[in-house]
Design a protein around this motif. Structure first.
Motif, PDB file in Angstrom:
ATOM      1  N   SER A   1     -11.872  11.940   5.197  1.00  0.00           N
ATOM      2  CA  SER A   1     -13.066  10.696   5.079  1.00  0.00           C
ATOM      3  C   SER A   1     -11.908   9.197   4.733  1.00  0.00           C
ATOM      4  O   SER A   1     -11.222   9.388   4.664  1.00  0.00           O
ATOM      5  CB  SER A   1     -13.153  10.563   3.256  1.00  0.00           C
ATOM      6  OG  SER A   1     -13.045  10.952   2.284  1.00  0.00           O
ATOM      7  N   ASN A   2     -12.669   8.428   5.385  1.00  0.00           N
ATOM      8  CA  ASN A   2     -12.701   7.010   5.255  1.00  0.00           C
ATOM      9  C   ASN A   2     -12.066   6.331   4.860  1.00  0.00           C
ATOM     10  O   ASN A   2     -13.722   5.766   3.960  1.00  0.00           O
ATOM     11  CB  ASN A   2     -12.647   6.372   7.434  1.00  0.00           C
ATOM     12  CG  ASN A   2     -11.645   5.278   7.670  1.00  0.00           C
ATOM     13  OD1 ASN A   2     -10.882   5.124   7.016  1.00  0.00           O
ATOM     14  ND2 ASN A   2     -11.747   4.849   8.630  1.00  0.00           N
ATOM     15  N   SER A   3     -11.599   4.820   4.297  1.00  0.00           N
ATOM     16  CA  SER A   3     -12.358   3.926   3.304  1.00  0.00           C
ATOM     17  C   SER A   3     -11.681   2.390   3.928  1.00  0.00           C
ATOM     18  O   SER A   3     -11.089   2.183   4.413  1.00  0.00           O
ATOM     19  CB  SER A   3     -10.774   3.997   2.174  1.00  0.00           C
ATOM     20  OG  SER A   3     -11.667   3.013   1.195  1.00  0.00           O
ATOM     21  N   THR A   4     -13.140   1.696   4.111  1.00  0.00           N
ATOM     22  CA  THR A   4     -13.209   0.913   3.821  1.00  0.00           C
ATOM     23  C   THR A   4     -13.282  -1.047   3.005  1.00  0.00           C
ATOM     24  O   THR A   4     -13.025  -1.386   3.454  1.00  0.00           O
ATOM     25  CB  THR A   4     -14.559  -0.034   4.921  1.00  0.00           C
ATOM     26  OG1 THR A   4     -16.029   0.452   4.025  1.00  0.00           O
ATOM     27  CG2 THR A   4     -14.650   0.907   5.854  1.00  0.00           C
ATOM     28  N   SER A   5     -11.747   0.032   2.006  1.00  0.00           N
ATOM     29  CA  SER A   5     -12.604  -0.947   1.095  1.00  0.00           C
ATOM     30  C   SER A   5     -10.772  -1.224   0.296  1.00  0.00           C
ATOM     31  O   SER A   5     -10.165  -1.718  -0.633  1.00  0.00           O
ATOM     32  CB  SER A   5     -12.906  -0.642  -0.076  1.00  0.00           C
ATOM     33  OG  SER A   5     -12.303   0.691  -0.834  1.00  0.00           O
ATOM     34  N   CYS A   6      -9.965  -0.816   1.145  1.00  0.00           N
ATOM     35  CA  CYS A   6      -8.265  -0.878   0.857  1.00  0.00           C
ATOM     36  C   CYS A   6      -8.292  -1.634   2.096  1.00  0.00           C
ATOM     37  O   CYS A   6      -9.036  -2.084   3.073  1.00  0.00           O
ATOM     38  CB  CYS A   6      -7.457   0.622   0.899  1.00  0.00           C
ATOM     39  SG  CYS A   6      -7.760   1.010   2.663  1.00  0.00           S
ATOM     40  N   MET A   7      -7.246  -2.102   1.731  1.00  0.00           N
ATOM     41  CA  MET A   7      -6.731  -3.538   2.618  1.00  0.00           C
ATOM     42  C   MET A   7      -5.369  -3.077   3.851  1.00  0.00           C
ATOM     43  O   MET A   7      -4.078  -1.655   3.357  1.00  0.00           O
ATOM     44  CB  MET A   7      -5.908  -4.731   1.886  1.00  0.00           C
ATOM     45  CG  MET A   7      -6.745  -5.266   0.877  1.00  0.00           C
ATOM     46  SD  MET A   7      -7.815  -6.596   2.094  1.00  0.00           S
ATOM     47  CE  MET A   7      -6.220  -7.317   2.582  1.00  0.00           C
ATOM     48  N   THR A   8      -5.161  -2.678   4.812  1.00  0.00           N
ATOM     49  CA  THR A   8      -4.778  -2.316   5.533  1.00  0.00           C
ATOM     50  C   THR A   8      -3.665  -3.185   6.152  1.00  0.00           C
ATOM     51  O   THR A   8      -2.532  -2.517   6.876  1.00  0.00           O
ATOM     52  CB  THR A   8      -5.181  -2.158   7.144  1.00  0.00           C
ATOM     53  OG1 THR A   8      -5.551  -3.020   7.305  1.00  0.00           O
ATOM     54  CG2 THR A   8      -6.974  -1.110   7.231  1.00  0.00           C
ATOM     55  N   VAL A   9      -3.506  -4.600   6.366  1.00  0.00           N
ATOM     56  CA  VAL A   9      -2.486  -5.321   6.506  1.00  0.00           C
ATOM     57  C   VAL A   9      -1.827  -6.005   4.968  1.00  0.00           C
ATOM     58  O   VAL A   9      -2.336  -6.671   4.415  1.00  0.00           O
ATOM     59  CB  VAL A   9      -3.090  -6.911   7.546  1.00  0.00           C
ATOM     60  CG1 VAL A   9      -2.276  -7.834   8.103  1.00  0.00           C
ATOM     61  CG2 VAL A   9      -4.149  -6.509   8.694  1.00  0.00           C
ATOM     62  N   SER A  10      -1.161  -5.413   4.921  1.00  0.00           N
ATOM     63  CA  SER A  10      -0.023  -5.333   3.937  1.00  0.00           C
ATOM     64  C   SER A  10       0.956  -5.266   3.814  1.00  0.00           C
ATOM     65  O   SER A  10       1.532  -4.276   4.909  1.00  0.00           O
ATOM     66  CB  SER A  10      -1.230  -5.190   2.384  1.00  0.00           C
ATOM     67  OG  SER A  10      -1.108  -3.199   2.626  1.00  0.00           O
ATOM     68  N   CYS A  11       1.773  -5.411   3.045  1.00  0.00           N
ATOM     69  CA  CYS A  11       3.646  -4.843   3.366  1.00  0.00           C
ATOM     70  C   CYS A  11       3.562  -4.847   1.754  1.00  0.00           C
ATOM     71  O   CYS A  11       3.870  -5.916   0.957  1.00  0.00           O
ATOM     72  CB  CYS A  11       4.157  -5.907   3.335  1.00  0.00           C
ATOM     73  SG  CYS A  11       6.189  -5.919   3.412  1.00  0.00           S
ATOM     74  N   PRO A  12       3.881  -4.063   1.011  1.00  0.00           N
ATOM     75  CA  PRO A  12       3.847  -2.459   2.142  1.00  0.00           C
ATOM     76  C   PRO A  12       2.528  -2.261   2.401  1.00  0.00           C
ATOM     77  O   PRO A  12       1.447  -1.994   1.019  1.00  0.00           O
ATOM     78  CB  PRO A  12       4.358  -1.182   1.124  1.00  0.00           C
ATOM     79  CG  PRO A  12       4.589  -1.672  -0.063  1.00  0.00           C
ATOM     80  CD  PRO A  12       4.347  -3.387  -0.702  1.00  0.00           C
ATOM     81  N   ARG A  13       2.093  -0.712   2.883  1.00  0.00           N
ATOM     82  CA  ARG A  13       0.879  -1.135   3.536  1.00  0.00           C
ATOM     83  C   ARG A  13       0.571   0.057   3.410  1.00  0.00           C
ATOM     84  O   ARG A  13       0.817   1.564   2.108  1.00  0.00           O
ATOM     85  CB  ARG A  13       1.260  -0.097   4.992  1.00  0.00           C
ATOM     86  CG  ARG A  13      -0.347   0.541   5.312  1.00  0.00           C
ATOM     87  CD  ARG A  13      -0.438   0.696   7.381  1.00  0.00           C
ATOM     88  NE  ARG A  13      -1.923   1.487   7.857  1.00  0.00           N
ATOM     89  CZ  ARG A  13      -1.610   1.943   8.877  1.00  0.00           C
ATOM     90  NH1 ARG A  13      -0.110   2.091   9.322  1.00  0.00           N
ATOM     91  NH2 ARG A  13      -2.292   2.113   9.299  1.00  0.00           N
TER      92      ARG A  13
END
Length: 244
Positions: free
Chosen positions: A136-148
């Motif tokens: 399943s995929n989640s569209t509520s988490c940030m992909t561009v972040s440090c750390p990922r």
């Protein structure tokens, strides 16, 4: 002195009553009843016979099970195997299997077959390659972040993939969804029109875009910094998705 003696006798009386009550309890000296528990792990392969309890026939799996095909090529939902977990990880192992109720299959010579031996690599479902299961995929988490960032995904092995353990499992995956923003477009806008905030407007970052617009790209310094940050992928879409 008499008060101390009275207190000592009172405590001694209370203690003796507790001991007598405990010894008179019917549970003293008796072992607790044993409740048999079925172990989910099989230490050795068990031959499956026709007398074994057959599952209830349902259309949920029969619709995915081709009739008359080779038994060893049936999807995982169409067969029941006696998996043993004492095999060596990653090495081929033989398991005794049979077709589920209502599923008809044949051997290599085209003869009807019920019980057969299946050879597969010894690994649990959660140890499969990423191409052998879907999650399943989640569209509520940030992909561009440090750390990922990561998210808890519910995964399931593909129908044709055989593995040990539960076919539905949980994994911690990196956020990897996309909103349709192109990295090449963002970089081109940053180089050509970055002084007017076009790159930030394209990525949905309106406040930063207005700041660059009214400051003429931070007198060129902000524009140069954004070119570098977008080029290395540090600055991404405002919705937190990945570039395409």
């Amino acid at each position: 002195m008499s008060s101390y003696l009275m207190l000592f006798l009172l405590l001694l009386d209370i203690n003796s009553q507790c001991v007598i009550a405990y010894l008179s309890s019917p549970h003293v000296g008796q072992e607790p009843p044993y409740t048999a528990q079925q172990s989910p792990v099989m230490s050795s392969p068990v031959a499956l016979t026709a007398s074994s309890t057959a599952p209830v026939v349902t259309d949920s799996y029969l619709s995915r099970c081709p009739s008359g095909s080779q038994c060893s090529r049936l999807p995982a939902d169409c067969i029941i195997c006696a998996f043993h977990h004492n095999c060596s990880y990653g090495r081929p192992a033989n398991f005794t299997c049979r077709a589920r109720a209502g599923v008809h299959c044949v051997n290599e010579q085209g003869q009807p077959q019920q019980n057969f031996t299946l050879t597969l690599d010894c690994r649990f479902c959660w140890q499969l390659d990423a191409s052998q299961y879907r999650c399943s995929n989640s569209t509520s988490c940030m992909t561009v972040s440090c750390p990922r960032r990561r998210y808890n995904a519910s995964c399931e092995a593909l129908e044709h993939v055989h593995c040990l353990g539960k076919r539905v499992f949980q994994k911690r995956l990196f956020c990897n969804w996309t909103g349709g923003y192109k990295w090449s477009t963002a970089l081109a806008l940053s180089i050509s029109l970055g002084g007017f905030g076009a790159d930030r407007f394209y990525l949905g970052q309106w406040r930063e875009g207005l700041g660059k617009l009214f400051s003429f790209g931070g007198l060129g310094i902000w524009t140069l910094i954004d070119v570098l940050l977008i080029g290395v992928g540090y600055v991404g879409p405002a919705d937190g998705s990945l570039y395409i």
